[in-house]
Motif scaffolding. Structure first.
Motif, PDB file in Angstrom:
ATOM      1  N   ARG A   1       0.837  -1.211   0.000  1.00 22.39           N
ATOM      2  CA  ARG A   1       0.000   0.000   0.000  1.00 22.39           C
ATOM      3  C   ARG A   1       0.865   1.251   0.000  1.00 22.39           C
ATOM      4  N   ILE A   2       1.988   1.196   0.715  1.00 26.19           N
ATOM      5  CA  ILE A   2       2.887   2.360   0.716  1.00 26.19           C
ATOM      6  C   ILE A   2       3.408   2.627  -0.691  1.00 26.19           C
ATOM      7  N   THR A   3       3.696   1.561  -1.403  1.00 27.29           N
ATOM      8  CA  THR A   3       4.250   1.759  -2.750  1.00 27.29           C
ATOM      9  C   THR A   3       3.250   2.421  -3.691  1.00 27.29           C
ATOM     10  N   TRP A   4       1.980   2.436  -3.318  1.00 28.40           N
ATOM     11  CA  TRP A   4       1.015   3.159  -4.155  1.00 28.40           C
ATOM     12  C   TRP A   4       1.379   4.635  -4.230  1.00 28.40           C
ATOM     13  N   PHE A   5       2.095   5.118  -3.219  1.00 32.04           N
ATOM     14  CA  PHE A   5       2.455   6.539  -3.198  1.00 32.04           C
ATOM     15  C   PHE A   5       3.888   6.760  -3.657  1.00 32.04           C
ATOM     16  N   ASN A   6       4.473   5.754  -4.233  1.00 36.58           N
ATOM     17  CA  ASN A   6       5.872   5.835  -4.640  1.00 36.58           C
ATOM     18  C   ASN A   6       5.975   6.096  -6.141  1.00 36.58           C
ATOM     19  N   PRO A   7       6.333   7.318  -6.526  1.00 34.73           N
ATOM     20  CA  PRO A   7       6.374   7.622  -7.961  1.00 34.73           C
ATOM     21  C   PRO A   7       7.386   6.754  -8.707  1.00 34.73           C
ATOM     22  N   ILE A   8       8.495   6.422  -8.022  1.00 33.58           N
ATOM     23  CA  ILE A   8       9.525   5.624  -8.695  1.00 33.58           C
ATOM     24  C   ILE A   8       8.944   4.289  -9.149  1.00 33.58           C
ATOM     25  N   ALA A   9       8.102   3.692  -8.303  1.00 36.96           N
ATOM     26  CA  ALA A   9       7.522   2.392  -8.642  1.00 36.96           C
ATOM     27  C   ALA A   9       6.729   2.472  -9.944  1.00 36.96           C
ATOM     28  N   TYR A  10       5.981   3.564 -10.105  1.00 36.14           N
ATOM     29  CA  TYR A  10       5.179   3.698 -11.323  1.00 36.14           C
ATOM     30  C   TYR A  10       6.050   3.864 -12.558  1.00 36.14           C
ATOM     31  N   PHE A  11       7.077   4.682 -12.406  1.00 35.29           N
ATOM     32  CA  PHE A  11       7.911   4.947 -13.579  1.00 35.29           C
ATOM     33  C   PHE A  11       8.689   3.689 -13.967  1.00 35.29           C
ATOM     34  N   ILE A  12       9.218   2.969 -12.975  1.00 32.91           N
ATOM     35  CA  ILE A  12       9.964   1.744 -13.292  1.00 32.91           C
ATOM     36  C   ILE A  12       9.044   0.757 -13.992  1.00 32.91           C
TER      37      ILE A  12
END
Lengths: 305, 372
Positions: free
Chosen positions: B319-330
């Motif tokens: 759930r925290i990674t939902w707010f992680n822009p890096i995760a989306y871009f990767i």
């Protein structure tokens, strides 16, 4: 209309009250000095007038514009030189000047007339990075940058602090020239001798203005009798003087101690007092009060209030 | 507009006058790509192992030699007792010790099953898991091979075996470089965006130039845009440069549209630069800005799915990674480059990133004040 009008300004930082009920008016085209020691509140007042800081209460206008409501208008017509050198150290002299000109939507050429006298002195170094200039040169460049948009009011916060005596003198010569062009100059300084160069001065101490007047009036309003005193044991002398009846203040002034005494038109009473206290080689003579003496007297009065 | 141009020009001058800047822009991507891409792989080679063979039978020897034959294992330890075997692990003579018990062959043939013990040094949990997986696959192979042989001899070990074969799509050889490089490119862009932008704004505070700027008629938005545009451009340049190296040296497939990548990067950068700006409003010195940026980046980075898959994280962490822009871009980068995804495939990413950028930018502008 005054160029700068300040009415009953208060400003506190958390628990410290930096300005207490400050009021002053500066005429157009006047060099107005704000004289006081470090921590007196000079910079705070500057920051409020230059729209960088919000006051707690009171009102202030610059050229008729309110410092809070009309801050945008004020920013167009003032030049500000903060106490700390705050130009881009990694840009050259020329680049700094051009940058600030463009920011005000003008050019160096259009305003060259105003800064020429100052700029010619730093022109040989125009390709040099600002960070590599000497202290005096930095001040000159900062003044050029503050003047590049032909401001109506110039705010100079301790412009001569840390500058050598020759550069200081030159700097004040420049201010006099600017005055002839009708620019109002509010300048602060911790150096009392620079008070003589201002049209009017405000003596400020612990956030309070003690006196606003011309230097002559302030000096002539000195109420006590001032003596320069010296003896073989200066530290004990200072101590003993403070115990003397009717003394307002005694403080070291060069190789003498300046003693400000009430109701003591000649020094004989003082001399016999000191002789009774075992001082040798006593030298006492009356002196004309300087601005510093006036400052000390006013400060003591404030404290005894 | 004119003012913004002058601020951008001033900013570029300062950036290129900073002696550490050019190496950072050109050397950092090369080093990161060359070292990280080659270094970060989950493949483990030459694991030191030992065998404690208490059975000393033909079958146990064959099992041991099966491990020896594997490219992943090197036999370095020859323990003689259980104690010796454990000591081998303790003294780091081996990462894995296989204990083959007495009667291994007899049990296997008679009862159709036998037990083997693996002692694995699990100080590095990730590596231990991989070693265990390798070992199991070797044992599975052994079962199949021996089962075939045994059918003819006595009883079959496994009467029937389902063979599973894998086909790895979009990265057929399970090449870690192909997998890592897009992620590292994201890292690069993020570094430039967050670190440099936050430091550059704080620098004005630290040196005091902000005072001088604040008394000028420069508007808040002009200053912010003027300050951030150079880093936007540098970061996009960095991405281009990185993609170029990725293609040239690692031959990373460009299955999708590069325009899409750059388009996404632009939206992403707005978010990252704004995070940098928010940081700069909290920090008074470049050092503070560095520490705050670093703190945020480490969390974003470790939770980005670059090193460990997000799916393997506990739910709350996911759930925290939902707010992680890096995760989306990767994720978007891998999808577009490796899988050839188009706009519609990553439209969800786009939407989230756009919302993210808008919110962070609004917050940054709100936080940034010209007056105290």
């Amino acid at each position: 209309m005054y160029s700068i009008e300040v009415k009953n300004i208060d400003k506190s930082y958390q628990k410290v009250q930096a300005l207490k009920d400050i009021s002053l008016n500066v005429n157009k085209g006047e060099i107005f000095g704000l004289i006081g020691p470090d921590g007196a509140g000079k910079t705070t007042l500057f920051r409020i007038l230059t729209t960088l800081l919000l006051k707690d209460s009171g009102s202030a206008t610059v050229e008729g514009f309110d410092v809070e409501k009309d801050y945008k208008a004020i920013r167009k017509i003032i030049g500000y030189m903060p106490g700390r050198f705050s130009l881009y150290q990694d840009l050259s002299v020329e680049e700094n000047l051009k940058f600030f000109a463009t920011v005000f939507d003008t050019t160096v050429e259009d305003n060259y007339e105003l800064i020429r006298d100052i700029y010619v002195q730093i022109e040989p170094f125009r390709k040099r990075r600002a960070g590599q200039l000497s202290g005096g040169m930095k001040q000159k460049l900062a003044l050029c940058c503050a003047l590049i948009h032909q401001p109506k009011v110039l705010f100079l916060d301790e412009p001569t602090t840390g500058v050598d005596p020759v550069s200081r003198h030159e700097f004040w010569e420049m201010l006099k020239k600017l005055k002839t062009k009708g620019i109002t100059i509010l300048v602060s300084t911790p150096y009392m001798d620079e008070a003589a160069l201002c049209d009017r001065i405000a003596l400020i101490q612990r956030g309070r203005i003690m006196r606003i007047d011309t230097l002559e009036n302030i000096v002539s309003a000195f109420t006590g009798h001032l003596y320069a005193v010296r003896s073989n044991d200066m530290s004990r002398l200072n101590f003993d003087l403070k115990e003397f009846e009717g003394i307002t203040s005694a403080y070291i002034f060069g190789e003498f101690i300046h003693a400000d005494v009430k109701n003591c038109p000649d020094g004989n009473k003082l001399l016999s007092y000191l002789e009774a206290r075992d001082h040798k080689d006593i030298k006492i003579f009356p002196v004309h009060p300087s601005i510093e003496d006036c400052f000390m007297e006013l400060m003591n009065k404030e404290e005894n209030k | 507009m004119r003012t913004i141009f002058f601020i951008v020009r001033k900013e570029f001058r300062q950036v290129f006058r900073n002696r550490s800047m050019l190496p950072m822009i050109f050397v950092m991507p090369i080093i990161q790509l060359l070292i990280l891409a080659n270094a970060t792989t989950f493949e483990i080679k030459n694991v030191n192992f030992g065998v404690l063979d208490l059975d000393r039978s033909p079958l146990s020897t064959r099992l041991a030699s099966k491990f020896e034959a594997s490219p992943h294992f090197t036999r370095t330890d020859y323990p003689q007792s259980q104690k010796d075997a454990e000591e081998g692990i303790l003294k780091d003579r081996s990462k894995l010790t296989i204990v083959i018990p007495k009667n291994f062959e007899r049990d296997l043939i008679k009862e159709n099953k036998a037990e083997v013990q693996f002692l694995i040094n699990a100080i590095d949990g990730g590596a231990a898991g991989i070693i265990a997986a390798y070992s199991q696959s070797i044992v599975r192979d052994f079962n199949i091979d021996e089962g075939m042989n045994l059918i003819n001899v006595i009883t079959p070990v496994q009467s029937s075996t389902v063979q599973v074969s894998y086909l790895h799509w979009y990265n057929p050889e399970l090449d870690y470089i192909t997998f890592m490089v897009p992620g590292i490119l994201v890292l690069l862009v993020t570094f430039i965006g967050m670190f440099l932008s936050s430091m550059s704004v704080v620098k004005e505070k630290e040196i005091g130039t902000i005072e001088q700027i604040n008394v000028t008629p420069i508007k808040k938005y002009e200053f912010i845009i003027g300050k951030l545009t150079p880093f936007f451009i540098i970061a996009l340049f960095e991405l281009t440069f990185g993609l170029f190296i990725a293609k040239l040296i690692f031959d990373i497939p460009f299955n999708g549209s590069l325009t899409l990548i750059f388009f996404f990067a632009a939206v992403y950068l707005v978010a990252v630069l704004s995070v940098g700006l928010v940081i700069s409003t909290f920090a008074d010195t470049q050092q503070q800005a560095m520490f705050i940026s670093w703190f945020i980046l480490v969390i974003f980075l470790l939770m980005s799915g670059l090193f460990t898959p997000i799916q393997s994280m506990p739910m709350w962490a996911q759930r925290i990674t939902w707010f992680n822009p890096i995760a989306y871009f990767i994720d978007a980068m891998r999808m577009v480059l490796l899988k050839g995804s188009g706009f519609s495939d990553i439209s969800k990413h786009f939407l989230i990133m756009t919302i993210y950028s808008t919110v962070v930018t609004a917050y940054a502008v709100f936080r940034y004040k010209k007056v105290n």
